[in-house]
Design an enzyme around this catalytic site. Structure first.
Site, PDB file in Angstrom:
ATOM      1  N   ASN A  18     -24.654 -47.256 -80.946  1.00 13.72           N
ATOM      2  CA  ASN A  18     -24.853 -46.305 -81.902  1.00 13.72           C
ATOM      3  C   ASN A  18     -24.905 -46.833 -83.219  1.00 13.72           C
ATOM      4  OD1 ASN A  18     -24.507 -44.428 -83.716  1.00 13.72           O
ATOM      5  ND2 ASN A  18     -23.703 -42.901 -82.199  1.00 13.72           N
ATOM      6  N   GLY A  20     -25.201 -45.593 -86.167  1.00 14.35           N
ATOM      7  CA  GLY A  20     -24.246 -44.764 -87.342  1.00 14.35           C
ATOM      8  C   GLY A  20     -22.834 -45.101 -87.140  1.00 14.35           C
ATOM      9  N   ASP A  77     -14.811 -43.934 -79.129  1.00  7.90           N
ATOM     10  CA  ASP A  77     -15.456 -43.109 -78.213  1.00  7.90           C
ATOM     11  C   ASP A  77     -14.936 -41.821 -79.221  1.00  7.90           C
ATOM     12  OD1 ASP A  77     -16.922 -42.477 -75.761  1.00  7.90           O
ATOM     13  OD2 ASP A  77     -15.330 -41.029 -75.722  1.00  7.90           O
ATOM     14  N   SER A  78     -16.026 -40.852 -79.458  1.00  9.18           N
ATOM     15  CA  SER A  78     -15.707 -39.839 -80.435  1.00  9.18           C
ATOM     16  C   SER A  78     -16.443 -38.755 -79.936  1.00  9.18           C
ATOM     17  CB  SER A  78     -16.013 -40.194 -81.802  1.00  9.18           C
ATOM     18  OG  SER A  78     -17.191 -40.944 -81.932  1.00  9.18           O
ATOM     19  N   PHE A 163     -24.748 -38.731 -89.427  1.00  9.51           N
ATOM     20  CA  PHE A 163     -25.474 -38.694 -88.165  1.00  9.51           C
ATOM     21  C   PHE A 163     -24.662 -37.728 -87.309  1.00  9.51           C
ATOM     22  CE2 PHE A 163     -21.969 -40.788 -85.325  1.00  9.51           C
ATOM     23  CZ  PHE A 163     -21.089 -41.341 -86.340  1.00  9.51           C
ATOM     24  N   GLY A 164     -25.433 -37.526 -86.072  1.00  5.65           N
ATOM     25  CA  GLY A 164     -24.701 -36.719 -85.123  1.00  5.65           C
ATOM     26  C   GLY A 164     -24.505 -35.311 -85.517  1.00  5.65           C
ATOM     27  N   ASP A 166     -22.916 -34.170 -87.937  1.00  5.66           N
ATOM     28  CA  ASP A 166     -22.614 -33.824 -89.172  1.00  5.66           C
ATOM     29  C   ASP A 166     -23.006 -32.697 -90.124  1.00  5.66           C
ATOM     30  OD1 ASP A 166     -20.597 -36.057 -89.353  1.00  5.66           O
ATOM     31  OD2 ASP A 166     -21.741 -37.565 -90.024  1.00  5.66           O
ATOM     32  N   LYS A 186     -16.539 -38.904 -96.754  1.00  4.62           N
ATOM     33  CA  LYS A 186     -16.367 -38.758 -95.453  1.00  4.62           C
ATOM     34  C   LYS A 186     -15.425 -39.800 -94.874  1.00  4.62           C
ATOM     35  CE  LYS A 186     -18.353 -38.969 -90.745  1.00  4.62           C
ATOM     36  NZ  LYS A 186     -19.740 -39.243 -89.908  1.00  4.62           N
ATOM     37  N   HIS A 191     -12.126 -38.283 -88.768  1.00  7.73           N
ATOM     38  CA  HIS A 191     -11.445 -38.622 -87.497  1.00  7.73           C
ATOM     39  C   HIS A 191     -11.313 -40.114 -87.437  1.00  7.73           C
ATOM     40  CE1 HIS A 191     -15.718 -38.139 -87.221  1.00  7.73           C
ATOM     41  NE2 HIS A 191     -15.775 -38.647 -86.187  1.00  7.73           N
TER      42      HIS A 191
END
Ligand code: IMP
Length: 207
Positions: A18, A20, A77-78, A163-164, A166, A186, A191
């Site tokens: 990924n 990002g 992994d998030s 990304f994702g 956000d 950020k 996290h």
């Protein structure tokens, strides 16, 4: 600190395809003089993530990369978790974006599920990002850490940074989304930053 295996320097594989995440992990590792290479650069295969928690999936990815590259590997992994949806999309956050990895689709699915559940107030729309990080060695040793940030989910999506998910996440104490925030900001509260802090304290020695 005792009890944790230290990263001894040299190359570190970032076990993610990924872009990002790889970008954020590079930024977070910069000050430790680590030279990260990505799993995509090394053409490593992507393992099947069939764990039932963020940490289980992070371990699967980091161990697969460490074993196939022979190098210490770091995975992330998030995901995005809504209280009202019993933690969904959670470990399935990437999958909610479908085969085209389209996160506008994933954000819409979250919103539809929230509306169906009658979620209106910020309290009803409580959300968190969670990040598990695993550092794995080729001999199978792992060190894993988890960080989270709480906030709420907004609609419509706002901002074009990040990304994702956000654009729909507003962290507690802020009124802008992660996608409206400067990346440095950020990176200082996310996290991923929180999981990183634990990883760095346990396994890295500052230069
Ligand atoms: P995986 O860990 O690669 O299985 O996928 C996790 C998914 O969660 C990512 O593809 C993102 O969509 C989402 N996600 C994880 N961290 C973030 C973040 O910092 N911002 C936005 N979305 C994120």
């Amino acid at each position: 600190m005792t009890g944790h295996r230290k990263f001894e320097g040299g190359k570190l594989v970032v076990a993610s395809h990924n872009p990002g995440k790889v970008r954020e992990i590079r930024a977070l590792l910069e000050e430790f003089g680590v030279e990260p290479v990505s799993a995509a650069d090394l053409d490593l295969p992507e393992p099947i993530e069939d764990g039932d928690s963020f940490i289980a999936n992070a371990e699967i990815k980091a161990l697969a990369a460490a074993r196939s590259s022979g190098l210490v590997s770091l995975s992330d992994d998030s995901g995005y978790a809504l209280d009202r949806l019993n933690g969904d999309p959670g470990i399935f956050s990437a999958r909610w974006a479908g085969p085209n990895k389209d996160f506008s689709v994933a954000m819409e699915k979250v919103e539809q599920a929230l509306q169906k559940a009658g979620a209106e107030t910020a309290e009803d729309r409580k959300a968190s990002f969670i990040c598990a990080l695993t550092l794995a060695w080729p001999d199978g040793h792992t060190e894993s850490f988890e960080g989270r940030i709480d906030g709420h989910s907004v609609w419509p999506p706002r901002g074009d940074k990040g990304f994702g998910y956000d654009p729909v996440f507003v962290p507690q104490g802020s009124d802008i989304t992660f996608a409206e925030m400067d990346p440095e900001k950020k990176h200082s509260i996310s996290h991923r930053a929180r999981a990183f802090k634990q990883l760095i304290d346990a396994c890295f020695t500052s230069q």
